[in-house]
Design an enzyme around this catalytic site. Structure first.
Site, PDB file in Angstrom:
ATOM      1  N   THR A 138      41.667  33.186  33.475  1.00  0.00           N
ATOM      2  CA  THR A 138      40.986  34.177  34.321  1.00  0.00           C
ATOM      3  C   THR A 138      39.478  34.252  34.086  1.00  0.00           C
ATOM      4  OG1 THR A 138      41.479  35.848  32.639  1.00  0.00           O
ATOM      5  CG2 THR A 138      43.031  35.645  34.473  1.00  0.00           C
ATOM      6  N   GLU A 139      38.945  33.440  33.190  1.00  0.00           N
ATOM      7  CA  GLU A 139      37.551  33.592  32.785  1.00  0.00           C
ATOM      8  C   GLU A 139      36.570  33.510  33.950  1.00  0.00           C
ATOM      9  OE1 GLU A 139      39.646  31.905  29.107  1.00  0.00           O
ATOM     10  OE2 GLU A 139      39.806  31.753  31.289  1.00  0.00           O
ATOM     11  N   ALA A 140      36.796  32.576  34.872  1.00  0.00           N
ATOM     12  CA  ALA A 140      35.836  32.392  35.966  1.00  0.00           C
ATOM     13  C   ALA A 140      35.711  33.633  36.843  1.00  0.00           C
ATOM     14  CB  ALA A 140      36.240  31.187  36.816  1.00  0.00           C
ATOM     15  N   VAL A 142      35.276  36.559  35.919  1.00  0.00           N
ATOM     16  CA  VAL A 142      34.281  37.482  35.358  1.00  0.00           C
ATOM     17  C   VAL A 142      33.054  36.733  34.849  1.00  0.00           C
ATOM     18  CG1 VAL A 142      35.918  39.308  34.806  1.00  0.00           C
ATOM     19  CG2 VAL A 142      35.532  37.479  33.151  1.00  0.00           C
ATOM     20  N   LEU A 144      32.737  33.886  33.198  1.00  0.00           N
ATOM     21  CA  LEU A 144      32.819  33.129  31.956  1.00  0.00           C
ATOM     22  C   LEU A 144      33.384  31.732  32.208  1.00  0.00           C
ATOM     23  CD1 LEU A 144      34.190  35.896  29.548  1.00  0.00           C
ATOM     24  CD2 LEU A 144      31.809  35.228  29.954  1.00  0.00           C
TER      25      LEU A 144
END
Length: 257
Positions: A138-140, A142, A144
């Site tokens: 899920t980083e992308a 937010v 990241l």
């Protein structure tokens, strides 16, 4: 007067196996310095016991691991001779260690493995997914980059599949994770599947498993500087002022990614 906080990982033993239960469900078993220390200690314990062949990682609660706890201090490079601005971060050193230890590492995922939690599972030699397992980078979403988790996911799925799953933040259930290569087995009865797997692993002695893992690392080597580069990319994005508004949107009780 309050007691000391509970340990984030509970250890138990069975014949030739060390079980490490991620045991902070109230924090969604998020990646914290305490969790990393406890998992490193679990690997230490497994390696120190010559009779231990397998280290099993599992979790209590709905989340196998929710990724990095953003309410914790910004991670610092691991201590040691390489410590400094180019040192590896503790999360990377743990994942790298799981791939290299002579003990076979097994992730039993029965809940959500999100962001760094998906990387933690992917670093293990075998991944067993229960019916409630979900895997998601899920980083992308937010701002990241999963710089440290991505190499371990990609070694299982292949470069493009890992890139696509990251870019689209795909939410993979257990069958989809097996199809992608992120998990090795989808089991309706995870406990039974784990028992069968441990029986099969009992036929391979530790020195053989260790030699096989060592040869795999030579056959498919990683760039020696990848750990340092991954940590720098992660921290650059985490501390980028342009990313902060995206991170601030994450509800405080769930600030893990």
């Amino acid at each position: 007067m309050t007691g000391a906080p509970a340990a984030p990982v509970a250890l138990s033993r069975s014949r030739g196996v060390l079980h490490a239960l991620l045991d902070a469900p109230g924090r969604r078993n998020a990646v914290t310095p305490e969790l990393l220390d406890a998992l490193h200690a679990a690997v230490d314990t497994a390696e120190a016991d010559p009779g231990c062949r397998v280290l099993v990682l599992s979790a209590r609660g709905e989340h196998f691991c929710a990724g990095t706890d953003l309410t914790a201090p910004v991670p610092e490079p691991a201590a040691g001779p390489a410590a400094g601005p180019e040192a590896e971060l503790p999360y990377w050193t743990l994942l790298d260690r799981l791939t290299r230890t002579p003990v076979v590492t097994v992730a039993l995922v029965e809940g959500r493995a999100t962001a760094g939690g998906a990387g933690l599972a992917a670093a293990c030699d075998l991944v067993l997914a229960g019916p409630g397992a979900r895997f998601r980078l899920t980083e992308a979403l937010v701002g990241l980059v999963p710089a440290m988790a991505l190499p371990f996911v990609a070694r299982r799925t292949g470069e493009q599949r890992a890139f696509t799953a990251t870019l689209l933040a795909e939410d993979l259930d257990a069958p989809a994770a097996v199809a992608a290569g992120l998990a090795d087995l989808h089991a309706g009865e995870p406990a039974q599947a784990l028992r069968r797997t441990l029986v099969a692993l009992s036929r391979v002695d530790r020195s053989t498993a260790g030699a096989l893992k060592t040869y795999r690392s030579r056959l498919f080597p990683r760039d020696a500087r990848l750990g340092q580069d991954a940590g720098r990319v992660f921290l650059d994005r985490l501390t980028d002022p342009a990313v902060q508004p995206l991170l601030d949107r994450i509800p405080t009780p769930e600030r893990a990614v």
